[in-house]
Design a protein around this motif. Sequence first.
Motif: not given
Length: 264
Positions: A65-66, A68, A75-76, A78-81
């Motif tokens: 899992s990623t 953060h 916000r973008e 925290y959207q990175l995976q």
Amino acid sequence: MATSAGLSTFYVSHGSPMMPLEDTPIREFFSTWTERYPTRPKAILAISAHWDTREPAVNAVSQNSTIHDFYGFPRELYQLQYTPPGAPDVAKRVTSLLKDAGFKTVLEDNKRGLDHGAWTPLMLMYPNADIPVLQVSIQSNKDGLHHYQLGRALAPLKDEGVLIFASGTTVHNLREIDFSAKKPTVWAKAFDGWLTDVLLNSKHKEAMEWEKAPYASKAHPHPDHFLPVLVGLGAAGEQCQAEKIYEEFAYGLALSCFAFHPQN
């Protein structure tokens, strides 16, 4: 990167968590990684500044899992995976190697994913996320020799196709960041210069005694971002040839990266 003596090991400065989203020189450096090092590893073992435990630990998961592990960013980010497969078989090998080398306690974490010291550079280096990744923790309560010996214990992995990838920052003092800085500070340049000298000239004992370096306590008020270099160096061994593969001074700090090549 690969020779008959096994894979090179690396220590990189992973920089800001924002690196994957910003157009910066260090982002370009990681994005073009496979152009310089085209050998595809069997797995990647990351030793990150951002996993710190009292005793050595390895994450033994089937799927990463990623994590953060930062706050206050857009916000973008925290959207990175980045969710490559784990390497539980290599994790068992890591545990065995460490115990055989005298590390009495080795913890296996069956839940932890990848922190940003691992995933921010790796998602640029290997964007397909199809190479298994695992992590080994540092122990900031222990000294340089401990971390060098940790690397020595892990050394057989580089002959088994595993990329040993240590991630920190050569100068890491967030209280001294100066976003208006146009040139490196005297103390950051001095410490980075010292590190370059001891690594390129195989002064491994001096590297282990890094607290004696010029401006050491200012460059690293906490040892977490320095200690991974000793793991990478130890894994490469006394006969390795170090190479400085990236240098940048940003915001008054230093972001250098090194390769440790095995002797043919």
